[in-house]
Write an enzyme that holds these catalytic residues in place. Sequence first.
Site: not given
Ligand code: 5RP
Length: 231
Positions: A83-86, A96, A99, A105, A123
């Site tokens: 997964d990604g992260a903010d 996170k 989104g 998640e 990030k």
């Molecule tokens: C969604 C998240 C995403 O992983 C986070 O916002 C990162 O998004 P991106 O890869 O578009 O920068 O937590 O709830």
Amino acid sequence: MDKDRGKRLAAEEAAKHVERGMTLGLGTGSTAAHFVDIMGVRVAEGWSLKGVPTSEETRRQAERLGIEIIEPDETTVIDLAVDGADEADPNLNLIKGGGAALLREKVVAHAAKKFIVIADKSKRVAALGAFPLPVEISPFGWALTVAAIRKTLAGQGFDKSELTLRAADGAAVKTDGGNLIIDCALARIDDPARLEKALNAIPGVMECGLFCAMTDMIIYGDEDGISIAAP
Ligand code: 5RP
């Protein structure tokens, strides 16, 4: 910096951890979408892979790519979640929820045998908090829950935090599970684990967007390549 190239390189590196036959937790967001795309290519090449999506958006993408979907209720085994992260700090703690998929998640990441985060290098932060902390709450009595969050934050030293009900097109954003998101502008979080515990103890809070002590590896990408952070 070409952030999208960094996201792609990080996703390609994470794909090296995938083995045939795995059940994968599929994250949400633009970085996770690269990983899902790559899994679609593997499936097209004949690999057997199953995906547990963390959002309806990811489910649609995975279905389009022919990845077999497993409902979270249909399995107790997730081999690897990506997964990604903010935001991510040097201790691999995360914010996170940008989104609005943070509850799903976190359920999937927590259940996974291994949790890999992929992110463009922007990030990576010295301390979490510049990104407003998302907190997913039940719509029932939401104003009461917001008041309780405010009180808890004050007790944690965040006296002047600004709390915003996330909205789009004039309406409150609803998560896939029908919940609301409160974005908490905190500026700097010195003890994320303590704050995570305190926020998650509030009735009405489904989950906060702090992911502490859950991540096995973060793969950062930028236009020049990748770097890896691990405990
Ligand atoms: C969604 C998240 C995403 O992983 C986070 O916002 C990162 O998004 P991106 O890869 O578009 O920068 O937590 O709830």
